[in-house]
Design an enzyme around this catalytic site. Structure first.
Site, PDB file in Angstrom:
ATOM      1  N   THR A 125       0.721  -0.914   0.302  1.00 28.75           N
ATOM      2  CA  THR A 125      -0.547  -0.405  -0.041  1.00 28.75           C
ATOM      3  C   THR A 125       0.277   1.364   0.128  1.00 28.75           C
ATOM      4  O   THR A 125       1.578   1.551   0.141  1.00 28.75           O
ATOM      5  CB  THR A 125      -0.814   0.202   1.343  1.00 28.75           C
ATOM      6  OG1 THR A 125      -1.462  -1.106   0.878  1.00 28.75           O
ATOM      7  CG2 THR A 125      -1.877   1.020   0.735  1.00 28.75           C
ATOM      8  N   SER A 131      -7.022   0.368  -2.798  1.00 28.37           N
ATOM      9  CA  SER A 131      -7.532  -0.287  -3.376  1.00 28.37           C
ATOM     10  C   SER A 131      -6.778  -0.959  -4.706  1.00 28.37           C
ATOM     11  O   SER A 131      -7.037  -1.935  -4.821  1.00 28.37           O
ATOM     12  CB  SER A 131      -9.038  -0.174  -3.228  1.00 28.37           C
ATOM     13  OG  SER A 131      -8.970   0.044  -1.714  1.00 28.37           O
ATOM     14  N   GLN A 336     -25.009  -3.332  22.163  1.00 29.89           N
ATOM     15  CA  GLN A 336     -26.160  -2.728  22.346  1.00 29.89           C
ATOM     16  C   GLN A 336     -26.929  -3.686  23.307  1.00 29.89           C
ATOM     17  O   GLN A 336     -27.109  -3.388  24.594  1.00 29.89           O
ATOM     18  CB  GLN A 336     -27.153  -3.613  21.279  1.00 29.89           C
ATOM     19  CG  GLN A 336     -29.026  -2.506  20.969  1.00 29.89           C
ATOM     20  CD  GLN A 336     -28.583  -0.975  21.088  1.00 29.89           C
ATOM     21  OE1 GLN A 336     -27.537  -0.941  21.190  1.00 29.89           O
ATOM     22  NE2 GLN A 336     -29.962  -0.603  21.291  1.00 29.89           N
ATOM     23  N   HIS A 338     -24.940  -4.996  26.218  1.00 29.47           N
ATOM     24  CA  HIS A 338     -24.572  -4.352  26.664  1.00 29.47           C
ATOM     25  C   HIS A 338     -25.086  -3.087  27.849  1.00 29.47           C
ATOM     26  O   HIS A 338     -24.922  -2.563  28.556  1.00 29.47           O
ATOM     27  CB  HIS A 338     -22.788  -4.007  27.272  1.00 29.47           C
ATOM     28  CG  HIS A 338     -21.981  -4.919  27.387  1.00 29.47           C
ATOM     29  ND1 HIS A 338     -22.138  -6.705  26.028  1.00 29.47           N
ATOM     30  CD2 HIS A 338     -21.148  -5.495  28.198  1.00 29.47           C
ATOM     31  CE1 HIS A 338     -21.202  -7.528  26.501  1.00 29.47           C
ATOM     32  NE2 HIS A 338     -20.825  -7.021  27.953  1.00 29.47           N
ATOM     33  N   GLU A 363      -6.116  -6.000   4.438  1.00 23.64           N
ATOM     34  CA  GLU A 363      -5.835  -7.357   3.535  1.00 23.64           C
ATOM     35  C   GLU A 363      -7.287  -6.950   2.550  1.00 23.64           C
ATOM     36  O   GLU A 363      -7.719  -8.221   2.239  1.00 23.64           O
ATOM     37  CB  GLU A 363      -5.828  -8.119   3.850  1.00 23.64           C
ATOM     38  CG  GLU A 363      -4.867  -8.113   4.954  1.00 23.64           C
ATOM     39  CD  GLU A 363      -4.081  -8.686   5.650  1.00 23.64           C
ATOM     40  OE1 GLU A 363      -4.332 -10.495   5.312  1.00 23.64           O
ATOM     41  OE2 GLU A 363      -3.242  -9.125   6.307  1.00 23.64           O
ATOM     42  N   THR A 365     -10.490  -4.269   1.016  1.00 31.46           N
ATOM     43  CA  THR A 365     -12.389  -3.681   2.009  1.00 31.46           C
ATOM     44  C   THR A 365     -13.102  -5.008   1.569  1.00 31.46           C
ATOM     45  O   THR A 365     -13.059  -5.124   0.151  1.00 31.46           O
ATOM     46  CB  THR A 365     -12.299  -2.739   1.244  1.00 31.46           C
ATOM     47  OG1 THR A 365     -12.427  -2.415  -0.782  1.00 31.46           O
ATOM     48  CG2 THR A 365     -11.440  -1.434   1.934  1.00 31.46           C
ATOM     49  N   SER A 366     -14.480  -4.860   2.422  1.00 31.87           N
ATOM     50  CA  SER A 366     -15.674  -5.090   2.026  1.00 31.87           C
ATOM     51  C   SER A 366     -15.976  -4.867   0.504  1.00 31.87           C
ATOM     52  O   SER A 366     -16.110  -6.053  -0.656  1.00 31.87           O
ATOM     53  CB  SER A 366     -16.703  -5.131   2.700  1.00 31.87           C
ATOM     54  OG  SER A 366     -16.177  -5.511   4.131  1.00 31.87           O
TER      55      SER A 366
HETATM   56  N1  COS Z   1      -4.144 -14.470  -8.417  1.00 28.08           N
HETATM   57  C1  COS Z   1      -3.131 -14.558  -9.130  1.00 28.08           C
HETATM   58  N2  COS Z   1      -3.180 -14.233  -9.752  1.00 28.08           N
HETATM   59  C2  COS Z   1      -4.043 -13.000  -9.438  1.00 28.08           C
HETATM   60  C3  COS Z   1      -4.775 -12.334  -9.085  1.00 28.08           C
HETATM   61  C4  COS Z   1      -5.045 -13.635  -7.995  1.00 28.08           C
HETATM   62  N3  COS Z   1      -5.782 -13.702  -7.208  1.00 28.08           N
HETATM   63  N4  COS Z   1      -5.843 -11.860  -9.224  1.00 28.08           N
HETATM   64  C5  COS Z   1      -5.291 -11.104 -10.201  1.00 28.08           C
HETATM   65  N5  COS Z   1      -3.971 -11.769 -10.461  1.00 28.08           N
HETATM   66  C6  COS Z   1      -2.936 -11.205 -11.876  1.00 28.08           C
HETATM   67  C7  COS Z   1      -3.925 -11.385 -13.616  1.00 28.08           C
HETATM   68  O1  COS Z   1      -4.861 -13.023 -13.610  1.00 28.08           O
HETATM   69  C8  COS Z   1      -3.507 -10.881 -14.163  1.00 28.08           C
HETATM   70  O2  COS Z   1      -2.512 -10.824 -14.869  1.00 28.08           O
HETATM   71  P1  COS Z   1      -2.779 -11.108 -16.694  1.00 28.08           P
HETATM   72  O3  COS Z   1      -2.274  -9.636 -16.949  1.00 28.08           O
HETATM   73  O4  COS Z   1      -1.307 -12.107 -16.694  1.00 28.08           O
HETATM   74  O5  COS Z   1      -3.818 -12.051 -16.310  1.00 28.08           O
HETATM   75  C9  COS Z   1      -2.883  -9.360 -13.234  1.00 28.08           C
HETATM   76  O6  COS Z   1      -2.619 -10.402 -11.791  1.00 28.08           O
HETATM   77  C10 COS Z   1      -3.756  -8.800 -13.602  1.00 28.08           C
HETATM   78  O7  COS Z   1      -5.003  -8.467 -12.855  1.00 28.08           O
HETATM   79  P2  COS Z   1      -6.603  -7.663 -12.623  1.00 28.08           P
HETATM   80  O8  COS Z   1      -6.419  -7.237 -13.931  1.00 28.08           O
HETATM   81  O9  COS Z   1      -7.270  -8.589 -12.203  1.00 28.08           O
HETATM   82  O10 COS Z   1      -5.871  -6.441 -11.344  1.00 28.08           O
HETATM   83  P3  COS Z   1      -6.202  -5.423 -10.945  1.00 28.08           P
HETATM   84  O11 COS Z   1      -5.649  -4.319 -10.986  1.00 28.08           O
HETATM   85  O12 COS Z   1      -8.002  -5.486 -11.975  1.00 28.08           O
HETATM   86  O13 COS Z   1      -7.205  -5.709 -10.001  1.00 28.08           O
HETATM   87  C11 COS Z   1      -7.510  -6.009  -7.565  1.00 28.08           C
HETATM   88  C12 COS Z   1      -7.998  -5.310  -9.254  1.00 28.08           C
HETATM   89  C13 COS Z   1      -9.220  -5.545  -6.923  1.00 28.08           C
HETATM   90  C14 COS Z   1      -8.257  -7.684  -7.879  1.00 28.08           C
HETATM   91  C15 COS Z   1      -6.609  -5.360  -6.222  1.00 28.08           C
HETATM   92  O14 COS Z   1      -6.413  -4.783  -6.835  1.00 28.08           O
HETATM   93  C16 COS Z   1      -6.393  -5.632  -4.921  1.00 28.08           C
HETATM   94  O15 COS Z   1      -6.613  -6.558  -4.564  1.00 28.08           O
HETATM   95  N6  COS Z   1      -7.013  -4.906  -4.420  1.00 28.08           N
HETATM   96  C17 COS Z   1      -6.818  -4.689  -3.021  1.00 28.08           C
HETATM   97  C18 COS Z   1      -5.562  -4.504  -2.416  1.00 28.08           C
HETATM   98  C19 COS Z   1      -5.233  -4.966  -0.595  1.00 28.08           C
HETATM   99  O16 COS Z   1      -5.700  -5.845  -0.308  1.00 28.08           O
HETATM  100  N7  COS Z   1      -5.315  -4.360  -0.524  1.00 28.08           N
HETATM  101  C20 COS Z   1      -4.725  -4.616   0.850  1.00 28.08           C
HETATM  102  C21 COS Z   1      -3.116  -3.924   1.727  1.00 28.08           C
HETATM  103  S1  COS Z   1      -2.491  -5.153   1.270  1.00 28.08           S
HETATM  104  S2  COS Z   1      -1.882  -6.151   3.126  1.00 28.08           S
END
Ligand code: COS
Length: 383
Positions: A125, A131, A336, A338, A363, A365-366
């Site tokens: 992050t 996100s 509630q 409590h 890790e 968001t919802s």
């Molecule tokens: N496992 C393995 N590979 C994955 C995957 C997974 N769960 N999710 C995505 N990928 C791969 C995709 O297959 C894609 O690869 P290819 O281009 O070769 O097909 C690549 O990664 C990019 O994926 P995508 O296009 O889905 O990326 P996005 O930017 O759309 O991803 C989400 C969006 C929302 C899934 C991502 O940004 C996310 O999880 N965000 C939340 C982050 C988070 O949880 N942060 C909390 C802090 S970290 S503790």
């Protein structure tokens, strides 16, 4: 029961006793000091919890995901900051090394991480990339046999304790998206790496999160984790696993919240009888118990599916989404029950209510978990 199952039940039982006999009584002290006492850290080490996910050949317990979530539920009967102390070392901070590390990287880090001598942090992050993880701008530029990293990371759990950081940085062009991100293992003490003072937070006292900055941090080429450009997949794969762990945190905490609410409903008398005799209070208890059982069943089944080698992106997202939202609703109902006493610091529910709020944010968001779930469903359906 197989020998492995028997060993698991012994570990689960030890974790249950440790949580109830040592961790719960230490909660007020942690709330007041903001620190996990050394004797508690030693107890977590003695149980082997820093190395839960690390294979036995590197000194860990080598638990399956199902086994891990069983243990985590027990530990998280106590406030979740205790789990945070060893959580990043088992979870996101280490999973990348397990999944993508070379044998040399594994030998260098895993044995120390397994014992808790060294902690690990996950630095994904950034101030402007939460996100939307693929939009990160921390940059790594090749310079001979080295990479030079510049950028800033945000909300990094255990950064003040970590001996090693898994850092995600852009090695591709500015608009290279997910495929331009690589992962690096950066040791604490590397010149140019600075960890700021932990934030003051709403809850989770005892868990430390900080900004981490990289100012011309030079690491050898051998510090890259996995091939260039695979950092984003590495992060997503770690999160698929870590979200099951986090769902188990919510289930453990939900059990505690239910016990606090039920106990209060038995002890507190109004209108001449225990408030638990009133059906509106019973409704809150029953709804919460049903949600607790559903969340527990979901995370345990999803973990078994992952252990069976299935891709569980959807199941992990659903587990974390459902379990953390349920824990939030349960916390609200138990507070509630409590009444006014739930709003003062004398009762544990006030603190647990603040702690549980974070689970729906970090890790994933919802809302991001809803997006991931729907995307997986629609992809399966051909969209
Ligand atoms: N496992 C393995 N590979 C994955 C995957 C997974 N769960 N999710 C995505 N990928 C791969 C995709 O297959 C894609 O690869 P290819 O281009 O070769 O097909 C690549 O990664 C990019 O994926 P995508 O296009 O889905 O990326 P996005 O930017 O759309 O991803 C989400 C969006 C929302 C899934 C991502 O940004 C996310 O999880 N965000 C939340 C982050 C988070 O949880 N942060 C909390 C802090 S970290 S503790």
């Amino acid at each position: 029961m197989t020998e492995r199952e028997e060993t698991l039940e012994l570990l689960v039982d030890a974790a249950r006793r440790f949580a109830r006999d040592v961790l719960v009584p230490a909660e007020a002290e942690v709330e007041a000091s903001g620190e996990i006492p050394a004797r508690v850290v030693q107890g977590l080490r003695d149980l082997g919890l820093f190395g839960m996910t690390i294979p036995e050949e590197y000194g860990g317990l080598g638990l399956s995901v199902y086994e891990e979530v069983r243990v985590v539920q027990e530990i998280c009967y106590a406030q979740p900051a205790f789990r945070s102390y060893f959580g990043t070392t088992n979870g996101v901070g280490t999973l990348g090394i397990l999944n993508f590390g070379t044998e040399e990287q594994k030998r260098r880090y895993l044995p120390q991480l397994a014992t808790g001598e060294m902690l690990a942090s996950f630095a994904l992050t950034e101030p402007d990339s939460g996100s939307d993880a693929a939009s990160l701008v921390t940059r790594a530029v090749r310079d001979g046999d080295h990479w030079v990293i510049n950028g800033a990371k945000r909300f990094i759990t255990n950064a003040i304790h970590a001996g090693v950081f898994t850092v995600f940085a852009r090695t591709g062009s500015k608009d290279s998206g997910a495929s331009g991100i690589s992962a690096f293992l950066v040791d604490r003490g590397t010149p140019g790496l600075t960890v700021a003072r932990p934030y003051a937070k709403m809850g989770f006292a005892g868990s430390h999160e900080s900004d981490v900055t990289f100012d011309d941090v030079r690491v050898p080429a051998s510090a890259m984790l996995g091939p260039e450009g695979t950092g984003f997949k590495n992060a997503m794969k770690s999160l698929d696993h870590a979200r099951l762990h986090m769902a188990a945190v919510a289930v453990g905490l939900a059990r505690r919240l239910l016990d606090e609410g039920t106990k209060y409903a038995v002890e507190r008398r109004q209108f001449g009888q225990p408030i638990g005799k009133f059906q509106l209070v019973q409704g809150m208890l029953a709804d919460s118990q049903a949600e607790y059982l559903a969340a527990k069943a979901l995370v345990e089944q999803s973990s078994r599916d992952r252990d069976a080698g299935r891709k569980t992106t959807l199941e992990a997202a659903c587990s974390k989404y459902f379990a953390t939202e349920a824990a939030g609703r349960i916390a609200d109902r138990m507070l509630q029950i409590h009444g006014g006493n739930g709003y003062i610091k004398e009762y544990a529910i006030e603190r647990l209510y603040r702690d549980v709020r974070l689970l729906r944010i970090y890790e994933g968001t919802s809302q991001i978990l809803q997006v991931i779930t729907a995307r997986e469903m629609l992809r399966e359906a051909g969209l």
